[in-house]
Design a protein around this motif. Structure first.
Motif, PDB file in Angstrom:
ATOM      1  N   ALA A   1       0.815  -1.221   0.000  1.00  0.00           N
ATOM      2  CA  ALA A   1       0.000   0.000   0.000  1.00  0.00           C
ATOM      3  C   ALA A   1       0.849   1.271   0.000  1.00  0.00           C
ATOM      4  O   ALA A   1       0.473   2.282   0.586  1.00  0.00           O
ATOM      5  CB  ALA A   1      -0.948   0.000   1.202  1.00  0.00           C
ATOM      6  N   GLY A   2       2.028   1.200  -0.644  1.00  0.00           N
ATOM      7  CA  GLY A   2       2.892   2.369  -0.715  1.00  0.00           C
ATOM      8  C   GLY A   2       3.828   2.538   0.462  1.00  0.00           C
ATOM      9  O   GLY A   2       4.572   3.522   0.526  1.00  0.00           O
TER      10      GLY A   2
ATOM     11  N   ALA B   1      -8.427   1.966   5.303  1.00  0.00           N
ATOM     12  CA  ALA B   1      -8.263   1.005   4.210  1.00  0.00           C
ATOM     13  C   ALA B   1      -6.813   0.545   4.095  1.00  0.00           C
ATOM     14  O   ALA B   1      -6.535  -0.646   3.924  1.00  0.00           O
ATOM     15  CB  ALA B   1      -8.740   1.617   2.899  1.00  0.00           C
ATOM     16  N   LYS B   2      -5.867   1.477   4.203  1.00  0.00           N
ATOM     17  CA  LYS B   2      -4.455   1.102   4.103  1.00  0.00           C
ATOM     18  C   LYS B   2      -4.026   0.263   5.301  1.00  0.00           C
ATOM     19  O   LYS B   2      -3.230  -0.677   5.165  1.00  0.00           O
ATOM     20  CB  LYS B   2      -3.585   2.347   3.966  1.00  0.00           C
ATOM     21  CG  LYS B   2      -3.713   3.015   2.605  1.00  0.00           C
ATOM     22  CD  LYS B   2      -2.690   4.112   2.402  1.00  0.00           C
ATOM     23  CE  LYS B   2      -2.766   4.662   0.977  1.00  0.00           C
ATOM     24  NZ  LYS B   2      -1.745   5.705   0.726  1.00  0.00           N
ATOM     25  N   ALA B   3      -4.540   0.596   6.484  1.00  0.00           N
ATOM     26  CA  ALA B   3      -4.222  -0.206   7.668  1.00  0.00           C
ATOM     27  C   ALA B   3      -4.704  -1.639   7.488  1.00  0.00           C
ATOM     28  O   ALA B   3      -4.015  -2.594   7.867  1.00  0.00           O
ATOM     29  CB  ALA B   3      -4.856   0.419   8.909  1.00  0.00           C
ATOM     30  N   THR B   4      -5.874  -1.803   6.898  1.00  0.00           N
ATOM     31  CA  THR B   4      -6.410  -3.144   6.661  1.00  0.00           C
ATOM     32  C   THR B   4      -5.517  -3.921   5.704  1.00  0.00           C
ATOM     33  O   THR B   4      -5.225  -5.104   5.931  1.00  0.00           O
ATOM     34  CB  THR B   4      -7.839  -3.047   6.097  1.00  0.00           C
ATOM     35  OG1 THR B   4      -8.659  -2.328   7.017  1.00  0.00           O
ATOM     36  CG2 THR B   4      -8.431  -4.428   5.879  1.00  0.00           C
ATOM     37  N   GLU B   5      -5.063  -3.271   4.636  1.00  0.00           N
ATOM     38  CA  GLU B   5      -4.154  -3.931   3.693  1.00  0.00           C
ATOM     39  C   GLU B   5      -2.886  -4.404   4.395  1.00  0.00           C
ATOM     40  O   GLU B   5      -2.403  -5.522   4.168  1.00  0.00           O
ATOM     41  CB  GLU B   5      -3.775  -2.971   2.564  1.00  0.00           C
ATOM     42  CG  GLU B   5      -4.846  -2.718   1.532  1.00  0.00           C
ATOM     43  CD  GLU B   5      -4.311  -1.889   0.377  1.00  0.00           C
ATOM     44  OE1 GLU B   5      -3.370  -2.354  -0.298  1.00  0.00           O
ATOM     45  OE2 GLU B   5      -4.811  -0.770   0.173  1.00  0.00           O
ATOM     46  N   ILE B   6      -2.340  -3.546   5.248  1.00  0.00           N
ATOM     47  CA  ILE B   6      -1.081  -3.865   5.924  1.00  0.00           C
ATOM     48  C   ILE B   6      -1.255  -5.033   6.882  1.00  0.00           C
ATOM     49  O   ILE B   6      -0.454  -5.976   6.901  1.00  0.00           O
ATOM     50  CB  ILE B   6      -0.556  -2.619   6.662  1.00  0.00           C
ATOM     51  CG1 ILE B   6      -0.074  -1.580   5.646  1.00  0.00           C
ATOM     52  CG2 ILE B   6       0.568  -2.983   7.633  1.00  0.00           C
ATOM     53  CD1 ILE B   6       0.238  -0.231   6.250  1.00  0.00           C
ATOM     54  N   VAL B   7      -2.310  -4.999   7.698  1.00  0.00           N
ATOM     55  CA  VAL B   7      -2.532  -6.068   8.672  1.00  0.00           C
ATOM     56  C   VAL B   7      -2.763  -7.399   7.965  1.00  0.00           C
ATOM     57  O   VAL B   7      -2.242  -8.442   8.379  1.00  0.00           O
ATOM     58  CB  VAL B   7      -3.711  -5.717   9.600  1.00  0.00           C
ATOM     59  CG1 VAL B   7      -4.125  -6.918  10.440  1.00  0.00           C
ATOM     60  CG2 VAL B   7      -3.333  -4.551  10.507  1.00  0.00           C
ATOM     61  N   LYS B   8      -3.510  -7.377   6.884  1.00  0.00           N
ATOM     62  CA  LYS B   8      -3.745  -8.620   6.147  1.00  0.00           C
ATOM     63  C   LYS B   8      -2.457  -9.130   5.502  1.00  0.00           C
ATOM     64  O   LYS B   8      -2.202 -10.337   5.470  1.00  0.00           O
ATOM     65  CB  LYS B   8      -4.827  -8.412   5.100  1.00  0.00           C
ATOM     66  CG  LYS B   8      -6.223  -8.275   5.700  1.00  0.00           C
ATOM     67  CD  LYS B   8      -7.297  -8.291   4.635  1.00  0.00           C
ATOM     68  CE  LYS B   8      -8.679  -8.301   5.272  1.00  0.00           C
ATOM     69  NZ  LYS B   8      -9.754  -8.462   4.284  1.00  0.00           N
ATOM     70  N   ALA B   9      -1.633  -8.214   4.988  1.00  0.00           N
ATOM     71  CA  ALA B   9      -0.380  -8.626   4.356  1.00  0.00           C
ATOM     72  C   ALA B   9       0.579  -9.225   5.374  1.00  0.00           C
ATOM     73  O   ALA B   9       1.224 -10.248   5.117  1.00  0.00           O
ATOM     74  CB  ALA B   9       0.267  -7.432   3.660  1.00  0.00           C
TER      75      ALA B   9
END
Length: 357
Positions: free
Chosen positions: A54-55, A171-179
């Motif tokens: 996510a950047g 939204a970016k926090a969700t991407e990071i936690v899932k990754a």
């Protein structure tokens, strides 16, 4: 209308699709299904994916992993891990920074914690794990933190001039936690709701239904749209997760649209403003009704109300550009649904089927 049957294990599921609404008739044991939907514990953070997420680069992802570990070490669930990462993105873009800003020149670290004694020493504030641990301890002292809109929970743990500041980073926090969580987090819904329930309503929606605002007109439908002028953007900018009604002239009285149990009251809370969340008595649908006038609510959490019961007055609280009622539908019985975490469904086909739209 499309009808089909799906056999899953020992259960037979009949699916009836009308427009965008799927009605599921399931003969499986609901208690057994519910047992697999317990709120998940915090997941262990693995190594950061090559190239970042996510950047965010490797250093930032390492700091996110430290935040997740701090929550897990305290026995906190994924919902807390998400909030921690979300807060740090909003405060420091997940970097351990050794400077503050005009509002807090002594702020330091991942969470921009002040030198006021509440957050430990300078070394503590600059240490990713210790600073995150202190953030989560403050979060735990916030009454009902896990039922609040995440940005409000963060704001109450450590104050920000804008309580809604953190919404844009969810939204970016969700991407990071899932990754970082890998397979263990891939299907996690941080509210503890079963992944994938999304747009399925189990069974028929029975009972009496009435118009929520009898003299109102629908002013905005469900689906893609630009953010209205004067409202916050972020993850909510390009999609309308409910439908809006407005009464010409003076504000109208908002009524319970069907028999329901009130499970959540919001008083000037973030983007919702003032409003209520109710569950149909059969637990098949959760309904959010927001942006009511401050101080106008006539019900409290735990009340069971009949269709047509006054709930409050049409208002303009929260993230709005004018007076109206915003209404959201969610499948199942959710205690505290929040967009974009939980999947909404379009209320329009249901209201038309009930003859009130």
């Amino acid at each position: 209308m499309i009808a089909r049957k799906v056999i899953t294990g020992t259960s037979i599921v009949a699916l009836l699709t009308v427009g965008l609404v799927t009605v599921v008739l399931d003969d499986s044991d609901p208690a057994q299904a519910a047992s697999s939907c317990a709120a998940p514990a915090g997941v262990a953070a693995g190594p950061a994916p090559a190239g970042g997420v996510a950047g965010f680069d490797g250093e930032q992802m390492k700091n996110a992993a430290a935040i997740m570990k701090a929550a897990s070490d305290l026995g906190l669930p994924v919902a807390a891990q998400l909030i921690g990462v979300q807060a740090s993105i909003g405060e420091s873009t997940l970097r351990v920074i050794d400077f503050g800003d005009g509002a807090g020149p002594d702020s330091r670290g991942l969470f921009q914690q002040r030198a006021n004694g509440a957050w430990g020493s300078y070394e503590d504030r600059m240490d990713p794990h210790i600073s995150a641990t202190n953030f989560f301890k403050a979060l735990q002292r916030v009454e009902g933190w896990d039922t609040l809109e995440p940005t409000i929970a963060i704001h109450r743990a450590q104050r920000n001039a804008d309580p809604n500041h953190y919404t844009q980073f969810r939204a970016k926090a969700t991407e990071i936690v899932k990754a970082l969580g890998g397979e263990a987090a891939a299907l996690v819904d941080p509210s503890g709701v079963c992944p994938g329930e999304g747009n399925q309503i189990v069974g028929d929606l029975a009972g009496k239904w009435v118009k929520a605002l009898p003299d109102a007109v629908m002013t905005s439908g469900y689906g893609p749209r630009p953010a209205p002028p004067g409202t916050a953007g972020g993850v909510l900018a390009n999609f309308h997760y409910g439908i809006d009604f407005s009464t010409p002239g003076q504000a109208g009285t908002i009524l319970a649209i069907t028999d329901m149990k009130i499970v959540k009251i919001r008083n000037l809370e973030g983007m919702f403003g003032t409003g209520v969340t109710g569950q149909t008595l059969d637990g098949k649908l959760t309904i959010g009704m927001y942006h009511m006038e401050a101080g106008s609510l006539k019900v409290k959490e735990g009340d069971t109300v009949a269709a047509g019961t006054p709930l409050g007055t049409e208002g303009a609280t929260g993230n709005v550009s004018g007076r109206h009622l915003h209404m959201e539908f969610y499948a199942g019985a959710l205690p505290n649904p929040m967009i974009p975490i939980n999947a909404t469904i379009d209320p329009t086909p249901i209201l038309k089927e009930k003859g009130i739209l």
